[in-house]
Write a protein that holds these residues in place. Structure first.
Motif, PDB file in Angstrom:
ATOM      1  N   ASP A  23      -3.378   0.707   2.063  1.00 13.32           N
ATOM      2  CA  ASP A  23      -2.578   0.483   3.264  1.00 13.32           C
ATOM      3  C   ASP A  23      -1.455  -0.527   3.036  1.00 13.32           C
ATOM      4  OD1 ASP A  23      -4.162   2.278   4.563  1.00 13.32           O
ATOM      5  OD2 ASP A  23      -5.363   0.796   5.644  1.00 13.32           O
ATOM      6  N   GLU A  24      -1.755  -1.636   2.367  1.00 15.46           N
ATOM      7  CA  GLU A  24      -0.731  -2.660   2.146  1.00 15.46           C
ATOM      8  C   GLU A  24       0.370  -2.141   1.237  1.00 15.46           C
ATOM      9  OE1 GLU A  24      -2.579  -6.178   0.737  1.00 15.46           O
ATOM     10  OE2 GLU A  24      -3.514  -6.677   2.657  1.00 15.46           O
ATOM     11  N   VAL A  25      -0.012  -1.340   0.252  1.00 15.61           N
ATOM     12  CA  VAL A  25       0.977  -0.750  -0.644  1.00 15.61           C
ATOM     13  C   VAL A  25       1.915   0.174   0.130  1.00 15.61           C
ATOM     14  CG1 VAL A  25       1.301   0.838  -2.587  1.00 15.61           C
ATOM     15  CG2 VAL A  25      -0.462  -0.940  -2.695  1.00 15.61           C
ATOM     16  N   LEU A  26       1.346   1.025   0.974  1.00 13.91           N
ATOM     17  CA  LEU A  26       2.162   1.959   1.749  1.00 13.91           C
ATOM     18  C   LEU A  26       3.046   1.215   2.750  1.00 13.91           C
ATOM     19  CD1 LEU A  26      -0.353   4.894   2.371  1.00 13.91           C
ATOM     20  CD2 LEU A  26       1.279   4.561   0.503  1.00 13.91           C
ATOM     21  N   ASP A  27       2.556   0.125   3.290  1.00 14.25           N
ATOM     22  CA  ASP A  27       3.391  -0.685   4.182  1.00 14.25           C
ATOM     23  C   ASP A  27       4.620  -1.209   3.441  1.00 14.25           C
ATOM     24  OD1 ASP A  27       1.678  -0.309   6.284  1.00 14.25           O
ATOM     25  OD2 ASP A  27       0.663  -2.248   6.074  1.00 14.25           O
ATOM     26  N   ARG A  28       4.408  -1.650   2.225  1.00 20.68           N
ATOM     27  CA  ARG A  28       5.533  -2.173   1.443  1.00 20.68           C
ATOM     28  C   ARG A  28       6.539  -1.061   1.132  1.00 20.68           C
ATOM     29  NH1 ARG A  28       5.466  -6.374  -3.625  1.00 20.68           N
ATOM     30  NH2 ARG A  28       7.647  -6.104  -4.239  1.00 20.68           N
ATOM     31  N   VAL A  29       6.041   0.106   0.819  1.00 20.86           N
ATOM     32  CA  VAL A  29       6.923   1.237   0.530  1.00 20.86           C
ATOM     33  C   VAL A  29       7.764   1.581   1.760  1.00 20.86           C
ATOM     34  CG1 VAL A  29       6.976   3.711   0.015  1.00 20.86           C
ATOM     35  CG2 VAL A  29       5.455   2.201  -1.275  1.00 20.86           C
ATOM     36  N   GLU A  30       7.141   1.611   2.918  1.00 18.54           N
ATOM     37  CA  GLU A  30       7.876   1.921   4.144  1.00 18.54           C
ATOM     38  C   GLU A  30       8.998   0.908   4.385  1.00 18.54           C
ATOM     39  OE1 GLU A  30       4.906   4.271   7.165  1.00 18.54           O
ATOM     40  OE2 GLU A  30       4.696   2.085   7.057  1.00 18.54           O
ATOM     41  N   ARG A  31       8.707  -0.370   4.215  1.00 18.19           N
ATOM     42  CA  ARG A  31       9.734  -1.394   4.430  1.00 18.19           C
ATOM     43  C   ARG A  31      10.863  -1.283   3.409  1.00 18.19           C
ATOM     44  NH1 ARG A  31       5.171  -4.652   4.862  1.00 18.19           N
ATOM     45  NH2 ARG A  31       5.662  -5.652   2.870  1.00 18.19           N
ATOM     46  N   SER A  32      10.515  -1.034   2.153  1.00 23.90           N
ATOM     47  CA  SER A  32      11.517  -0.996   1.095  1.00 23.90           C
ATOM     48  C   SER A  32      12.430   0.225   1.192  1.00 23.90           C
ATOM     49  CB  SER A  32      10.826  -1.012  -0.276  1.00 23.90           C
ATOM     50  OG  SER A  32      10.072  -2.199  -0.455  1.00 23.90           O
ATOM     51  N   LEU A  33      11.845   1.365   1.489  1.00 22.46           N
ATOM     52  CA  LEU A  33      12.634   2.601   1.578  1.00 22.46           C
ATOM     53  C   LEU A  33      13.151   2.866   2.983  1.00 22.46           C
ATOM     54  CD1 LEU A  33      10.524   5.030  -0.662  1.00 22.46           C
ATOM     55  CD2 LEU A  33      12.577   3.744  -1.284  1.00 22.46           C
ATOM     56  N   GLN A  34      12.715   2.037   3.935  1.00 20.44           N
ATOM     57  CA  GLN A  34      13.129   2.170   5.333  1.00 20.44           C
ATOM     58  C   GLN A  34      12.786   3.560   5.881  1.00 20.44           C
ATOM     59  OE1 GLN A  34      17.311   0.930   5.270  1.00 20.44           O
ATOM     60  NE2 GLN A  34      16.674  -1.146   5.822  1.00 20.44           N
ATOM     61  N   VAL A  35      11.516   3.919   5.667  1.00 15.34           N
ATOM     62  CA  VAL A  35      11.015   5.196   6.172  1.00 15.34           C
ATOM     63  C   VAL A  35       9.677   4.936   6.866  1.00 15.34           C
ATOM     64  CG1 VAL A  35      12.089   6.568   4.361  1.00 15.34           C
ATOM     65  CG2 VAL A  35       9.756   5.741   4.043  1.00 15.34           C
ATOM     66  N   ARG A  36       9.222   5.940   7.595  1.00 11.93           N
ATOM     67  CA  ARG A  36       7.880   5.915   8.161  1.00 11.93           C
ATOM     68  C   ARG A  36       7.103   7.062   7.531  1.00 11.93           C
ATOM     69  NH1 ARG A  36       5.917   1.613  10.015  1.00 11.93           N
ATOM     70  NH2 ARG A  36       4.444   2.818  11.292  1.00 11.93           N
ATOM     71  N   LEU A  37       5.973   6.739   6.923  1.00 10.65           N
ATOM     72  CA  LEU A  37       5.121   7.763   6.341  1.00 10.65           C
ATOM     73  C   LEU A  37       4.232   8.354   7.434  1.00 10.65           C
ATOM     74  CD1 LEU A  37       4.023   5.885   3.093  1.00 10.65           C
ATOM     75  CD2 LEU A  37       5.979   7.413   3.415  1.00 10.65           C
ATOM     76  N   GLN A  38       4.113   9.656   7.447  1.00 10.14           N
ATOM     77  CA  GLN A  38       3.315  10.318   8.467  1.00 10.14           C
ATOM     78  C   GLN A  38       1.847  10.325   8.047  1.00 10.14           C
ATOM     79  OE1 GLN A  38       5.161  14.156   9.057  1.00 10.14           O
ATOM     80  NE2 GLN A  38       7.019  13.256   9.913  1.00 10.14           N
ATOM     81  N   PRO A  39       0.994   9.587   8.769  1.00 11.76           N
ATOM     82  CA  PRO A  39      -0.405   9.392   8.363  1.00 11.76           C
ATOM     83  C   PRO A  39      -1.187  10.681   8.122  1.00 11.76           C
ATOM     84  CG  PRO A  39       0.168   7.915  10.158  1.00 11.76           C
ATOM     85  CD  PRO A  39       1.308   8.873  10.024  1.00 11.76           C
ATOM     86  N   ASP A  40      -0.916  11.700   8.928  1.00  9.98           N
ATOM     87  CA  ASP A  40      -1.706  12.927   8.802  1.00  9.98           C
ATOM     88  C   ASP A  40      -1.279  13.784   7.606  1.00  9.98           C
ATOM     89  OD1 ASP A  40       0.743  13.489   9.939  1.00  9.98           O
ATOM     90  OD2 ASP A  40      -0.014  15.084  11.240  1.00  9.98           O
ATOM     91  N   THR A  41      -0.270  13.332   6.856  1.00 14.94           N
ATOM     92  CA  THR A  41       0.192  14.092   5.691  1.00 14.94           C
ATOM     93  C   THR A  41      -0.157  13.409   4.375  1.00 14.94           C
ATOM     94  OG1 THR A  41       2.380  13.025   5.584  1.00 14.94           O
ATOM     95  CG2 THR A  41       2.143  14.929   7.056  1.00 14.94           C
ATOM     96  N   VAL A  42      -0.803  12.254   4.430  1.00 16.46           N
ATOM     97  CA  VAL A  42      -1.079  11.479   3.221  1.00 16.46           C
ATOM     98  C   VAL A  42      -2.057  12.229   2.307  1.00 16.46           C
ATOM     99  CG1 VAL A  42      -2.021   9.330   2.296  1.00 16.46           C
ATOM    100  CG2 VAL A  42      -0.625   9.294   4.378  1.00 16.46           C
ATOM    101  N   VAL A  43      -1.694  12.314   1.028  1.00 15.34           N
ATOM    102  CA  VAL A  43      -2.528  12.971   0.023  1.00 15.34           C
ATOM    103  C   VAL A  43      -2.882  11.940  -1.046  1.00 15.34           C
ATOM    104  CG1 VAL A  43      -2.654  14.771  -1.730  1.00 15.34           C
ATOM    105  CG2 VAL A  43      -1.433  15.204   0.422  1.00 15.34           C
ATOM    106  N   HIS A  44      -4.175  11.728  -1.253  1.00 10.88           N
ATOM    107  CA  HIS A  44      -4.650  10.757  -2.238  1.00 10.88           C
ATOM    108  C   HIS A  44      -5.067  11.476  -3.518  1.00 10.88           C
ATOM    109  CE1 HIS A  44      -5.000   7.220   0.523  1.00 10.88           C
ATOM    110  NE2 HIS A  44      -5.081   8.185   1.432  1.00 10.88           N
ATOM    111  N   LYS A  45      -4.537  11.012  -4.652  1.00  9.20           N
ATOM    112  CA  LYS A  45      -4.985  11.486  -5.955  1.00  9.20           C
ATOM    113  C   LYS A  45      -5.479  10.285  -6.748  1.00  9.20           C
ATOM    114  CE  LYS A  45      -1.911  15.511  -6.137  1.00  9.20           C
ATOM    115  NZ  LYS A  45      -0.892  16.248  -6.941  1.00  9.20           N
ATOM    116  N   ARG A  46      -5.937  10.536  -7.953  1.00 12.96           N
ATOM    117  CA  ARG A  46      -6.565   9.469  -8.729  1.00 12.96           C
ATOM    118  C   ARG A  46      -5.632   8.288  -8.965  1.00 12.96           C
ATOM    119  NH1 ARG A  46      -6.687   8.533 -14.081  1.00 12.96           N
ATOM    120  NH2 ARG A  46      -5.728  10.555 -14.516  1.00 12.96           N
TER     121      ARG A  46
END
Length: 285
Positions: free
Chosen positions: A19-42
């Protein structure tokens, strides 16, 4: 903003909190990630954004980042004649507590869904036009120039690696010297291809590799479906008929039949049969 794991330890982002990593990505790229589309890989996490793009976030150990860096997706943006998502930008940072780097690349959305998982158990329905697009992209890639060296499975491919991988699994007196090195995707499997519209994505590890690496990799991921494996060999027969292509077939088989072979892997027997055939052809000259 790190994961709570031991220093330098390999982690699985399918189970570790990010979660903290994705928060940083959103702030840096100035986007909002859509929670229901998140795909986790290894070792990566991806999600759709509020501006109809895709963001892929990867964690990689410093020791797994070669001298060329790990900006494969960015560098692939200059390649011509290849069906791939357009690259928009990125953010990269070093973790303050661990010897790892984080990287987030934003690209356009894929034109279709991934064909399947890395290794297929059922044959996909792919029209002739799809296969034509695959070959056109692979041929265009091999015709270009780069100083990058491919890192399949994050390991830099070298002549020594090819020789050790093949002779570590297969006996016999045959030369493993590679003749031609050409640009390759280096992670070509069914999880990185889309259909019905063809596109090739996940370019993190591309670079120069022995001719036929991509074709052999796709063939290996098709072996549980004999007709599909045969179609790959038919469509890419110029690769498989070459001496380097035969070496890459053995290289791919060594990963299936090597020390980490799973006894229930349906690819074991066809890989063994093909390896025996290829070794005979190499020994015959």
């Amino acid at each position: 903003m790190t994961l709570s794991v031991s220093t330098g330890q390999a982690v699985d982002l399918r189970v570790q909190p990010v979660d903290e990593v994705l928060d940083r990505v959103e702030r840096s790229l100035q986007v909002r990630l859509q929670p229901d589309t998140v795909v986790h890989k290894r070792r990566s996490v991806g999600a759709r954004t509020d501006r109809d793009t895709w963001v892929r976030v990867e964690r990689r150990l410093l020791e797994k980042i070669p001298d060329q860096g790990w900006n494969g997706t960015e560098c692939a943006a200059r390649l011509e004649g290849i069906a791939q998502p357009q690259w928009h930008g990125c953010v990269v940072w070093r973790d303050v507590e661990e010897p790892v780097m984080w990287r987030a690349d934003e690209t356009e959305l894929l034109p279709g869904a991934p064909v399947g998982t890395a290794v297929l158990s059922e044959a996909p329905e792919l029209p002739d036009e799809w296969w034509e697009a695959l070959s056109a992209s692979l041929d265009a890639l091999a015709a270009q120039d780069t100083r990058r060296v491919a890192t399949p499975d994050t390991v830099t491919i070298t002549q020594a690696l090819v020789t050790e991988s093949i002779h570590g699994v297969f006996s016999g007196d045959f030369d493993t010297t590679v003749e031609r090195w050409v640009p390759a995707h280096a992670d070509l499997n069914w999880a990185n291809l889309t259909a019905p519209a063809f596109s090739l994505f996940d370019w993190e590890d591309w670079g120069n590799a022995p001719l036929g690496l991509d074709s052999a990799s796709l063939w290996a991921s098709s072996l549980a479906v004999p007709a599909l494996a045969d179609r790959v060999r038919h469509e890419r027969r110029s690769d498989f008929e070459s001496r380097d292509g035969k070496l890459m077939t053995l290289f791919a088989c060594s990963k299936i039949l090597g020390p980490y072979a799973h006894p229930e892997d349906p690819r074991l027997k066809p890989a063994q049969r093909m390896a025996e055939q290829v070794i005979k052809e190499l020994q015959a000259g």
